[in-house]
Design an enzyme around this catalytic site. Structure first.
Site, PDB file in Angstrom:
ATOM      1  N   LYS A  82      44.318  43.049  31.195  1.00 26.12           N
ATOM      2  CA  LYS A  82      43.940  41.873  31.994  1.00 26.12           C
ATOM      3  C   LYS A  82      45.050  40.839  31.938  1.00 26.12           C
ATOM      4  O   LYS A  82      45.422  40.252  32.964  1.00 26.12           O
ATOM      5  CB  LYS A  82      42.632  41.269  31.470  1.00 26.12           C
ATOM      6  CG  LYS A  82      41.408  42.042  31.927  1.00 26.12           C
ATOM      7  CD  LYS A  82      40.140  41.592  31.199  1.00 26.12           C
ATOM      8  CE  LYS A  82      39.025  42.597  31.474  1.00 26.12           C
ATOM      9  NZ  LYS A  82      37.904  42.512  30.564  1.00 26.12           N
ATOM     10  N   GLN A  99      35.022  38.873  26.555  1.00 27.41           N
ATOM     11  CA  GLN A  99      34.974  40.342  26.562  1.00 27.41           C
ATOM     12  C   GLN A  99      33.729  40.851  25.839  1.00 27.41           C
ATOM     13  O   GLN A  99      33.424  40.423  24.719  1.00 27.41           O
ATOM     14  CB  GLN A  99      36.250  40.898  25.910  1.00 27.41           C
ATOM     15  CG  GLN A  99      36.377  42.402  25.932  1.00 27.41           C
ATOM     16  CD  GLN A  99      36.614  42.979  27.331  1.00 27.41           C
ATOM     17  OE1 GLN A  99      37.130  42.311  28.224  1.00 27.41           O
ATOM     18  NE2 GLN A  99      36.227  44.219  27.525  1.00 27.41           N
ATOM     19  N   ASP A 155      33.120  36.617  35.691  1.00 26.66           N
ATOM     20  CA  ASP A 155      32.381  37.866  35.494  1.00 26.66           C
ATOM     21  C   ASP A 155      31.105  37.898  36.336  1.00 26.66           C
ATOM     22  O   ASP A 155      30.510  38.962  36.527  1.00 26.66           O
ATOM     23  CB  ASP A 155      31.954  37.979  34.017  1.00 26.66           C
ATOM     24  CG  ASP A 155      32.787  38.972  33.235  1.00 26.66           C
ATOM     25  OD1 ASP A 155      33.309  39.923  33.840  1.00 26.66           O
ATOM     26  OD2 ASP A 155      32.885  38.797  32.011  1.00 26.66           O
TER      27      ASP A 155
HETATM   28  N1  GUN Z   1      33.523  44.917  28.851  1.00 25.04           N
HETATM   29  C1  GUN Z   1      33.625  46.008  29.640  1.00 25.04           C
HETATM   30  N2  GUN Z   1      33.626  45.649  30.946  1.00 25.04           N
HETATM   31  C2  GUN Z   1      33.520  44.299  30.974  1.00 25.04           C
HETATM   32  C3  GUN Z   1      33.469  43.347  32.023  1.00 25.04           C
HETATM   33  O1  GUN Z   1      33.513  43.654  33.225  1.00 25.04           O
HETATM   34  N3  GUN Z   1      33.370  42.043  31.630  1.00 25.04           N
HETATM   35  C4  GUN Z   1      33.301  41.672  30.334  1.00 25.04           C
HETATM   36  N4  GUN Z   1      33.185  40.363  30.064  1.00 25.04           N
HETATM   37  N5  GUN Z   1      33.339  42.536  29.330  1.00 25.04           N
HETATM   38  C5  GUN Z   1      33.451  43.842  29.649  1.00 25.04           C
END
Ligand code: GUN
Length: 295
Positions: A53, A97, A120
């Protein structure tokens, strides 16, 4: 004849390029979108996601703020960090996350994020706005699936969409998005009776259950568009492989188009995270949102 491949790698590269072009224009006006990502603990898979990311955020010309906290971080300390990021005008998007360590209350943390910065789309306000057809932040994976479906099929109205999986992260928001595009939507799940029969009605089949190859080719309506959200690690022929929730080889024989695993939905998720960060930034500074990068 086998169905067309929906190339998530190429599609996501195009989304990221469009985001980057828009970021250039914002920077000319002295505005740089910023994404803060919070990682608690040392889960290796999460560390890889967070690193990717950060790399892709910077490649798109945005600022990336990474906050790595120890596994024994307290709820109060995490909430304090979220409050600090909420108040920071350089931060337009916040992502915590998941999964968080067990001792932390994920729901409380996600609902503490300022909804306008909730890239998100997990905050209950954004979930409610989406469900009532109002402007919101939309969860990245379903947003990516919707973009690929619209690109492939154009107008989705009247199509039968079956989503297998009822998670808050994928299944439920996917259903809301397809309903908004006037599909006839069914959410199926582990308790659904005669799942094969339900799937065979689908013009659009979205598989998001997290079970390797649970959907065989003979559950697929000829010509259907199949979106496989599953990413399952299995041991096969002495090797570790990533496979989807759909049995790709048999499904491809029947489907009109299908996403592969890997290289389908996966790359779209981070691309949509960047798109959401850009959207959040444009809304924060009162500039028009980019076309085609929101739901
Ligand atoms: N962990 C795995 N996929 C995601 C996601 O799309 N967002 C977040 N915040 N954590 C994740």
């Amino acid at each position: 004849m086998s169905g067309a491949l929906i190339d998530g790698k190429a599609f996501s590269a195009d989304v990221r390029a469009r985001v980057a072009d828009h970021v250039v224009k914002l920077k000319e006006q002295g505005i740089t979108p910023g994404l803060a990502v919070v990682l608690v603990g040392e889960d290796p898979a999460s560390e890889v996601y967070v690193r990717n990311k950060g790399i892709q955020t910077r490649e798109a010309g945005m600022n990336s703020y990474e906050h790595k906290l120890p596994a024994d971080t307290t709820q109060d300390a995490l909430m304090a960090l979220v409050a600090q990021l909420n108040a920071d005008p350089a931060v337009h998007g916040i992502l915590v996350q998941l999964p968080l360590p067990d001792h932390l209350d994920s729901e409380a943390v996600l609902n503490a994020i300022e909804p306008a910065k909730d890239v998100d789309g997990f905050h209950i306000l954004n979930v409610g706005l989406l469900a009532t057809g109002q402007k919101s932040m939309v969860a990245c994976t379903p947003l990516g699936c919707l973009m690929m479906l619209r690109d492939r099929l154009g107008d989705l109205s009247g199509l039968n969409a079956v989503i297998v999986g009822r998670s808050n992260i994928v299944g439920k928001p996917m259903a809301q998005l397809l309903l908004r595009d006037s599909c006839t939507v069914t959410i199926a799940h582990s308790r659904t009776r005669d799942l094969g029969e339900v799937c065979r009605r689908a013009d659009i089949l979205v598989a998001a259950v997290g079970r390797p190859r649970i959907i065989p080719g003979d559950w697929i309506k000829p010509g259907a568009t199949v979106i496989d959200v599953g990413i399952n690690r299995i041991e096969e022929d002495g090797k570790t492989r990533l496979v989807g929730d759909v049995d790709f080889d048999s499904a491809r024989e029947v489907a009109g188009a299908i996403t592969p695993v890997p290289g389908g939905v996966g790359p779209m998720t981070i691309a949509c995270l960047l798109a959401n960060t850009l959207t959040a930034c444009c809304r924060a500074v009162g500039l028009p949102e980019p076309d085609g990068l929101t739901a």
